[in-house]
Scaffold this motif. Structure first.
Motif, short mmCIF file in Angstrom:
data_model
loop_
_atom_site.label_atom_id
_atom_site.label_comp_id
_atom_site.label_asym_id
_atom_site.label_seq_id
_atom_site.Cartn_x
_atom_site.Cartn_y
_atom_site.Cartn_z
N VAL A 260 0.81 -1.22 0.00
CA VAL A 260 0.00 0.00 0.00
C VAL A 260 0.85 1.27 0.00
CG1 VAL A 260 -1.61 1.36 1.41
CG2 VAL A 260 -2.06 -1.05 0.97
N GLU A 261 1.83 1.33 0.88
CA GLU A 261 2.58 2.59 1.00
C GLU A 261 3.25 2.95 -0.32
OE1 GLU A 261 4.81 3.80 4.49
OE2 GLU A 261 4.06 2.01 5.53
N ALA A 262 3.91 1.98 -0.93
CA ALA A 262 4.60 2.27 -2.19
C ALA A 262 3.59 2.62 -3.28
CB ALA A 262 5.43 1.06 -2.61
N TRP A 263 2.50 1.91 -3.32
CA TRP A 263 1.51 2.12 -4.37
C TRP A 263 0.88 3.51 -4.26
CZ3 TRP A 263 -3.69 3.06 -5.12
CH2 TRP A 263 -4.23 2.69 -6.35
N CYS A 264 0.67 3.95 -3.03
CA CYS A 264 0.03 5.26 -2.83
C CYS A 264 0.99 6.41 -3.15
CB CYS A 264 -0.49 5.39 -1.40
SG CYS A 264 -1.95 4.37 -1.09
N GLY A 265 2.25 6.10 -3.37
CA GLY A 265 3.21 7.14 -3.73
C GLY A 265 2.82 7.89 -4.98
N ALA A 266 2.03 7.26 -5.82
CA ALA A 266 1.60 7.91 -7.06
C ALA A 266 0.36 8.77 -6.86
CB ALA A 266 1.33 6.85 -8.13
N LEU A 267 -0.19 8.76 -5.66
CA LEU A 267 -1.38 9.58 -5.39
C LEU A 267 -0.98 10.85 -4.64
CD1 LEU A 267 -3.85 6.78 -4.15
CD2 LEU A 267 -3.87 7.92 -6.38
N THR A 285 -9.30 10.71 -6.45
CA THR A 285 -8.81 10.79 -7.83
C THR A 285 -8.45 9.39 -8.32
OG1 THR A 285 -6.57 11.17 -7.02
CG2 THR A 285 -7.90 13.11 -7.54
N ASN A 286 -8.49 9.25 -9.62
CA ASN A 286 -8.21 7.95 -10.21
C ASN A 286 -6.70 7.74 -10.32
OD1 ASN A 286 -8.57 5.52 -11.37
ND2 ASN A 286 -9.37 6.27 -13.32
N ARG A 287 -6.31 6.50 -10.32
CA ARG A 287 -4.95 6.19 -10.72
C ARG A 287 -5.08 5.37 -11.99
NH1 ARG A 287 0.25 3.34 -7.70
NH2 ARG A 287 1.00 2.83 -9.77
N ALA A 288 -5.09 6.09 -13.09
CA ALA A 288 -5.47 5.49 -14.36
C ALA A 288 -4.51 4.40 -14.81
CB ALA A 288 -5.56 6.58 -15.43
N ASP A 289 -3.26 4.48 -14.30
CA ASP A 289 -2.29 3.46 -14.71
C ASP A 289 -2.50 2.15 -13.94
OD1 ASP A 289 -1.56 4.72 -12.32
OD2 ASP A 289 0.50 4.03 -12.51
N HIS A 290 -3.46 2.14 -13.04
CA HIS A 290 -3.68 0.93 -12.25
C HIS A 290 -5.18 0.65 -12.15
CE1 HIS A 290 -2.17 -2.07 -9.28
NE2 HIS A 290 -3.45 -2.08 -8.99
N PRO A 291 -5.78 0.19 -13.25
CA PRO A 291 -7.21 -0.10 -13.17
C PRO A 291 -7.47 -1.23 -12.18
CG PRO A 291 -6.26 -0.98 -15.19
CD PRO A 291 -5.18 -0.17 -14.53
N ASN A 292 -8.66 -1.23 -11.63
CA ASN A 292 -9.01 -2.32 -10.72
C ASN A 292 -9.00 -3.65 -11.46
OD1 ASN A 292 -9.52 -1.68 -7.96
ND2 ASN A 292 -11.09 -0.27 -8.69
N ALA A 293 -8.71 -4.70 -10.71
CA ALA A 293 -8.65 -6.03 -11.32
C ALA A 293 -9.99 -6.39 -11.94
CB ALA A 293 -8.26 -7.05 -10.27
N SER A 294 -9.96 -7.01 -13.07
CA SER A 294 -11.19 -7.48 -13.70
C SER A 294 -11.15 -9.00 -13.75
CB SER A 294 -11.30 -6.93 -15.11
OG SER A 294 -10.37 -7.58 -15.94
N MET A 295 -12.20 -9.58 -14.24
CA MET A 295 -12.23 -11.03 -14.37
C MET A 295 -11.08 -11.53 -15.24
SD MET A 295 -14.53 -12.25 -12.52
CE MET A 295 -14.65 -13.91 -13.16
N MET A 296 -10.61 -10.67 -16.15
CA MET A 296 -9.53 -11.09 -17.03
C MET A 296 -8.24 -11.34 -16.25
SD MET A 296 -11.15 -11.33 -19.69
CE MET A 296 -9.80 -11.85 -20.74
#
Lengths: 325, 487
Positions: A260-267, A285-296
């Motif tokens: 979490v900590e590293a990932w939130c660095g982009a926010l 705000t969105n983090r467009a480079d990291h869409p939520n996981a989908s079924m794919m």
């Protein structure tokens, strides 16, 4: 055993029927979650989906068993108000999403919360929502009422379909009635803020109810005996505060807690709330480079199991057909 | 795929044996008569036959074994430590028994995020001991925890005395690497809290080996409590003890453990455990409160007040770690001590609403009396999880039949009181045919859909959990419990 069901459940079963496409309507507080883009009410695809309302009402509250039997359409606020009268609560969340009306969280229903499967923002202390369901009664795509689990707090009789139902978004059928595990309300609850790092707080405090972090501050929720809360607060130099920050509702990510900590660095600091030790990030705000996981994101064998379950419970694909993951 | 009641011409054809040996090595395919007998048992009174027992060391080896089984049209039966009490690990129909006892690595411990990755053969207590120095434990603690495996805990969704406040295995498993019945390796659940899609992790836990084999498990670690208070509450009437249990929970107290031993149990264990239990009591409650010190002190007083208000003769607070350990030894060793009374016992596991404890306990005694059997009750009272234990001598003609008949009545009495078939031991073969007592045909069909989604051919641990139209012909009932069975 030949089951007998209360009339409201039979009526709901009949209303759901066995042929056409139906979706369950609760308080519409989480209506767009999992709903395909463009599947608005006036779209052609949505027009033949009939809306049904699950039964409503608290059937029983049994504090000595620490459980309650409740119909799926019941308001979570109403249920927790009733449980408060016997010193208990259920760990069901109110929606964190932006509401159309300021007080619309009161409309959130038990069935809706279970169908979505999002846990409360106090999950670190209160546990995941999936652990609250002891028994579930729902109408499958075949138009039959089915029961899983049982009305006891400990039970390994057969397969644990209750866990699979939580978060199934109505795709395995429409929830009608559940037996939920209740918990005693703590003697006291206090929120604090802290400039310590989340890791230092997590390794100093004993089982906090929540540690939230926004890259500027941490907020800590402690519950229990007031003297213990005071001692824990002193141990971690916490500053008491009246209310926690409002959780941003626009975006929600699920991450392994250690990322979490590293990932939130982009926010932007202050624009999000991360549930530390859990792994949920709420952001405005969105983090467009990291869409939520989908079924794919699921492997092909897992998707096969998934699809097989959906086909078995709902061969016609008619239950909540506009909703997915 | 041949099902459990199908016959195989020979237990282990050469071609299958060679493929299994290629998968795990010659030394780890055991097929002597003794090996097959040992792998045919768990801690129940039911005995089956496996084709052989293989002992893989890795996920890849498990996968190779499962694929070999599939090529040869042979079912497989996962096996942990064999401590189960419901015959969940007893092989039906000459399957290849896949033992996880060589998969014992604790792969990773993260004390900051409070998780650990373990292999399925790691023993429950070994994990808790491993992380104890860092201030943690694995919360599920079956009485067999010295010898039961975490893979077995996942298969059975195991509980234990300290699951009252912490929840059973289901609440402590985040992710599972599974070799499915078709040989595919998948990850169910995840370290992220809300993985996409249906909670297949939750469906797998408690599926008793019928949905595949867990080969790695991510578990939650629970911090050890800074303060612990253990109380022994003595009652002159069983009814008062049972009512006290309900009163404690109704007061909003959730002890870490809330266990009951009745008079017969106390008399059996005290000469063995030397725990200072009063031999003239009707029942004792063992109450353990865990947490921060002020809450524990506050709750200790409340439990004591409630107990005295409900007719407790005495409330003892443990004065030392040694005394606490002896009380727990008495509780957890109860089943070893019972060997002093009779050569055999049969242990039941049902769960009832707490409010029904009094009535069901009285009915259990009446049933045992009707069949001329002695019964002991030592159980997880806080959960309503009964463990009536019928002691008998299997050498006496017809005695085990009476035990089975009495047991069936106990199960029916529990169900009639609003209870369920099993609180923690699982269904296996033992209670499979009781499932229609609590589930309708629709309910059972839905459970079958879950199983079929994982394993449409019925290759994984066939004929368990759900009733089938045919019987498992090679399964027999022993006349006595295997030595060393735990509860």
């Amino acid at each position: 055993v030949e089951r007998t069901f209360a009339q409201p459940l039979l009526d709901f079963r009949d209303e759901v029927g066995a042929t056409d496409r139906v979706c369950a309507v609760g308080g519409r507080t989480q209506w767009d979650i999992g709903r395909a883009a463009g599947a608005a009410a006036d779209d052609d695809q949505a027009q033949d989906v009939r809306e049904v309302r699950p039964p409503v009402g608290i059937v029983s509250i049994d504090p000595a068993e620490m459980l309650t039997r409740v119909r799926a359409g019941t308001s979570i606020v109403e249920l927790n108000d009733a449980l408060a009268a016997v010193g208990q609560f259920v760990a069901l969340p109110l929606p964190t999403r932006p509401f159309a009306e300021p007080d619309s969280s009161a409309a959130a229903t038990v069935g809706g919360a279970l169908a979505i499967g999002y846990s409360s923002s106090l999950r670190l202390g209160h546990g995941p929502i999936r652990d609250t369901v002891l028994e579930a009664t729902w109408v499958t795509g075949h138009g039959e009422l089915v029961v899983a689990g049982g009305p006891v707090v400990k039970n390994v009789t057969g397969y644990d379909l209750c866990r699979v139902l939580v978060g199934s978004r109505g795709r395995l059928g429409l929830m009608s009635e559940v037996v939920l595990r209740t918990r005693p309300r703590p003697l006291a609850r206090q929120w604090f803020s802290s400039h310590w790092t989340p890791t230092r707080l997590a390794t100093t405090l004993w089982r906090p109810t929540a540690i939230w972090w926004d890259a500027v501050l941490c907020w800590v929720c402690l519950e229990g005996h007031h003297d213990d809360i005071a001692e824990q607060a002193a141990l971690a130099s916490l500053s008491a505060c009246d209310e926690p920050p409002v959780v941003p509702g626009a975006y929600r990510w699920s991450l392994a807690a250690h990322q979490v900590e590293a990932w939130c660095g982009a926010l932007e600091p202050g624009s999000f709330i991360a549930e530390m030790g859990v792994g949920i990030v709420h952001s405005s705000t969105n983090r467009a480079d990291h869409p939520n996981a989908s079924m794919m994101a699921l492997s092909e064998p897992v998707r096969r199991v998934h699809d097989s379950l959906l086909r078995a419970f709902d061969p016609g694909g008619r239950m909540n057909p506009l909703v997915g993951w | 795929m041949k099902g459990a009641s199908d016959s195989h011409d020979e237990p282990l054809p050469d071609a299958l044996r060679r493929d299994l040996e290629a998968a795990v090595g010659v030394a780890f395919v055991k097929h002597s008569a003794l090996d097959r007998v040992l792998a045919g048992r768990d801690a129940s009174t039911i005995h089956g036959q496996g084709a052989c027992v293989v002992l893989p060391k890795s996920t890849a080896e498990v996968q190779a074994v499962v694929r070999a089984c599939r090529r040869h049209g042979r079912a497989f039966a996962p096996r942990g430590s064999g401590t189960g009490l419901s015959a969940g690990a007893v092989p039906c129909g000459l399957p290849v028994v896949i033992s996880t006892t060589r998969m014992t690595a604790i792969r990773l411990v993260d004390v900051v995020q409070r998780t650990a990755w373990v292999e399925p053969g790691v023993l429950n207590l070994d994990l808790s001991n491993f992380v104890a120095a860092q201030g943690f434990r694995f919360a599920p603690d079956p009485s067999s925890q010295q010898s039961c495996s975490i893979g077995g805990n996942v298969a059975n969704n195991s509980g234990g005395p300290h699951c009252l406040s912490e929840g059973v295995t289901q609440s402590h498993v985040l992710a599972i690497e599974v070799v499915m019945a078709d040989g595919e390796v998948v990850m169910l659940g995840g370290l992220d809290p809300e993985p996409v899609g249906l909670d297949l992790r939750g469906g797998f836990i408690g599926s008793e080996g019928t949905c595949g084999i867990a080969t790695a498990i991510a578990v939650r670690l629970v911090p050890l409590a800074p303060a612990v208070s253990t109380m022994l509450v003595v009652f002159d009437a069983l009814r008062a003890g049972a009512e006290c249990v309900s009163a404690i929970i109704a007061a909003g107290l959730v002890p870490g453990a809330l266990e009951m031993m009745d008079h017969n149990t106390v008399v059996a264990v005290e000469p063995f455990a030397h725990a200072g239990l009063p031999l003239d009591c009707a029942a004792v409650l063992l109450v353990e409160l865990e947490g921060l010190r002020h809450q524990v002190a506050f709750d200790t007083t409340r439990v004591s007040d409630i107990a005295l208000a409900h007719g407790a003769r005495e409330v003892r607070l443990s004065s030392s770690d040694d005394e606490r350990a002896r009380w727990w030894k008495a509780r957890k060793s109860a089943f070893g001590a019972i060997a002093r009374m009779a050569p055999d016992y049969y242990l039941h596991d049902t769960v009832v609403p707490r409010a029904a404890l009094v009535g069901v306990l009285e009915e259990v005694v009446a049933i045992a009396n009707r069949y001329g059997l002695q019964v002991l009750n030592v159980f997880h009272a806080g959960d309503g999880n009964l463990h009536p234990l019928l002691v008998y001598d299997g050498r006496v003609e017809g005695e085990l039949d009476r035990v089975h008949q009495a047991g069936a009545e106990i199960v029916r009495a529990s169900v009639a009181a609003g209870g369920m078939l099993s609180g923690e031991h699982g269904i296996g073969l033992e209670k499979r045919d009781f499932m229609p007592l609590v589930f309708s045909a629709h309910d059972l069909a839905a459970q079958g859909w879950l199983r079929n989604a994982f394993d449409p051919d019925g290759a994984a641990n066939p004929d368990k959990v759900l009733p089938t139209p045919h019987s498992c012909g090679d399964v027999v009932h022993l006349t006595r419990v295997p030595d060393g069975a735990w509860v």
